[in-house]
Write an enzyme that holds these catalytic residues in place. Sequence first.
Site, PDB file in Angstrom:
ATOM      1  N   SER A   1      10.536 -58.537 -71.482  1.00 32.50           N
ATOM      2  CA  SER A   1      10.358 -58.158 -69.968  1.00 32.50           C
ATOM      3  C   SER A   1      11.377 -59.108 -69.305  1.00 32.50           C
ATOM      4  CB  SER A   1       9.067 -58.043 -69.540  1.00 32.50           C
ATOM      5  OG  SER A   1       8.559 -59.252 -69.437  1.00 32.50           O
TER       6      SER A   1
ATOM      7  N   ASP B   1       2.664 -49.019 -72.679  1.00 33.23           N
ATOM      8  CA  ASP B   1       1.876 -49.406 -71.292  1.00 33.23           C
ATOM      9  C   ASP B   1       2.039 -48.173 -70.345  1.00 33.23           C
ATOM     10  OD1 ASP B   1       4.337 -50.533 -70.943  1.00 33.23           O
ATOM     11  OD2 ASP B   1       3.395 -52.364 -70.096  1.00 33.23           O
TER      12      ASP B   1
ATOM     13  N   ASP C   1       4.403 -59.104 -85.985  1.00 29.75           N
ATOM     14  CA  ASP C   1       5.663 -58.785 -86.122  1.00 29.75           C
ATOM     15  C   ASP C   1       6.961 -59.646 -86.391  1.00 29.75           C
ATOM     16  OD1 ASP C   1       7.388 -56.562 -86.525  1.00 29.75           O
ATOM     17  OD2 ASP C   1       7.433 -55.747 -84.453  1.00 29.75           O
TER      18      ASP C   1
ATOM     19  N   HIS D   1       4.710 -51.623 -83.387  1.00 30.13           N
ATOM     20  CA  HIS D   1       3.991 -52.736 -83.905  1.00 30.13           C
ATOM     21  C   HIS D   1       2.511 -52.282 -83.629  1.00 30.13           C
ATOM     22  CE1 HIS D   1       2.459 -57.374 -84.244  1.00 30.13           C
ATOM     23  NE2 HIS D   1       1.790 -56.543 -85.262  1.00 30.13           N
TER      24      HIS D   1
ATOM     25  N   ASP E   1      -0.020 -62.769 -77.741  1.00 27.76           N
ATOM     26  CA  ASP E   1       0.154 -63.964 -78.223  1.00 27.76           C
ATOM     27  C   ASP E   1       0.269 -64.880 -76.896  1.00 27.76           C
ATOM     28  OD1 ASP E   1       2.506 -63.261 -77.580  1.00 27.76           O
ATOM     29  OD2 ASP E   1       3.472 -63.721 -79.743  1.00 27.76           O
ATOM     30  N   ASP E   2       0.576 -64.242 -75.886  1.00 31.00           N
ATOM     31  CA  ASP E   2       0.714 -65.181 -74.523  1.00 31.00           C
ATOM     32  C   ASP E   2      -0.538 -65.104 -73.453  1.00 31.00           C
ATOM     33  OD1 ASP E   2       1.026 -62.743 -74.029  1.00 31.00           O
ATOM     34  OD2 ASP E   2       3.105 -62.961 -72.587  1.00 31.00           O
TER      35      ASP E   2
ATOM     36  N   ARG F   1       6.420 -66.322 -81.076  1.00 34.93           N
ATOM     37  CA  ARG F   1       5.875 -67.364 -80.274  1.00 34.93           C
ATOM     38  C   ARG F   1       5.080 -68.402 -81.056  1.00 34.93           C
ATOM     39  NH1 ARG F   1       4.596 -63.339 -76.325  1.00 34.93           N
ATOM     40  NH2 ARG F   1       6.462 -63.278 -74.679  1.00 34.93           N
TER      41      ARG F   1
END
Length: 522
Positions: free
Chosen positions: A396, A365, A218, A264, A286-287, A191
């Site tokens: 997702s 998670d 990654d 990762h 990163d989001d 991203r």
Amino acid sequence: MVRKKSSFILCGAFLFVAWNALLLLYLWGRPPMGHLGEGGGAEPGGKEEWGMVRGKGGRVNLAGEVIRLAEEVEIQLDTQKKLLKQIESHRAVWAQQKEIGKKQTDNIKEVNQIVDQQQNNPVPLINDVYVGDQGEIKHTQRSVATVAAGSNIERHQATDVKEEVAEDNKVTASVSGPQVIIPILVIACDRVTVKRSLDKLIQYRPSQELYPIIVSQDCGHAETARVIGSYGEKVTHISQPDLSDIRVRPEHRKFQGYYKIARHYRWALNQVFHTFSQSTVVIVEDDLEVAPDFFEYFRALYPILRSDPTLWCVSAWNDNGRDALVDSSKADLLYRTDFFPGLGWMLLKEMWDELEPKWPSAFWDDWMRQPEQRNGRSCIRPEISRTITFGRKGVSLGQFFDQYLRYIKLNTEFVPFTKLDLSYLLKEKYEEKFIKEVYSAPLVKIEDLQQGGSLRGPGPYRVQYSTRDSFKVFARNLGVMDDLKSGVPRTGYRGVVNFLYRGRRVFLAPPEGWSQYDTSWS
């Protein structure tokens, strides 16, 4: 210094005694005030009458001689009085120095006892990295027991030990010594919008030394790598070396991305804790965009996480943090939750040492939410989120984003958490107040909340569920997330979900006497 003062006092006392002895001998050795015989003695009844002394005519008044001697004695007494005052003043100074020396000795003994206990008992040590007075990077070791007691004893500085433990077990984030470095690990892939995340982190970061940003990438995406590289020394850019596909079961081929993410995470966390030798880390992706008090939040909660073994993470995220479900006037309000929130969370090295050997190959998670990993422990989460996600597209495929995540409210008010007393988050204090508040709240039906006519005031009110299906129905009707992981509802604590509904505080709660989650509810 103390020895010199003691010697001076002894000399003064000796001189005082010697002076009085000489004076006494002098008075005894004076000629008698009667007849002076051949031997120089005074004999009563001689040629001169007793009570007379020699003058011009061989006789003087005895009373005058006595007065003169009295005056001499008075002068000597004044001198001795001054000497006694000097001795007394030096004695007071000596006593003060002795007391200071005793305190220093006691402090050193206390430190030695702590060291002996650590040597005799296999207490795990915390390797903290911190910034010195001159900006240099230093390391120190502290035991978990020492941190829990609130002590901050440096390895090379034990002469100024000061331990302040309040009677109410107050835990604050005030730092009386070296400050722990809290690195921010940014998990990145392909991203280029990672720039939005990094820009906010750097904008709100109060110190580059105390909060180094490590971006672990990654995927090998060149354009994203250029964006990260454009920040130069403001961030540390590391790259996951293994970009190969992972062999999975045929039915899991569509989940290849989840397997790579888990791989990762494992590699990146090992880099932070083992290669960079950090004692803690805050993980973001990163989001994510962070709030202005993001760093303040984690700095304040670090000692809480250290001191309470019933906690295993601190999260910046509220799963039910939509604007209509939170109290905007309570930006400083924090909770315990049994549900692992993620999305900006703090982890200690000791916890990673526990998790890493059994780290899953995918879906890390949800794996964290299993009872085997949670082990009865909780996380801290805020009333108003300190992160929001702007990444609709990902592995997702936008799950939950359109329905929930895009509406999460990001805090905009800076809360000085490090100046607040956060001891209410410790388990014993929290549970006593929490259970009382929940089960003393009036029990109402959903219809009462939806119509609202019969209710007075902002609450709190309690809606009770007793089965999996009743929880899901109530959650959907009240606008909170209805999914459960290993039987735990999102944001739940002891099964209770806490939120606002049309401006009223609501507890969606199991019956009183709750004991454990039912994993079959998932």
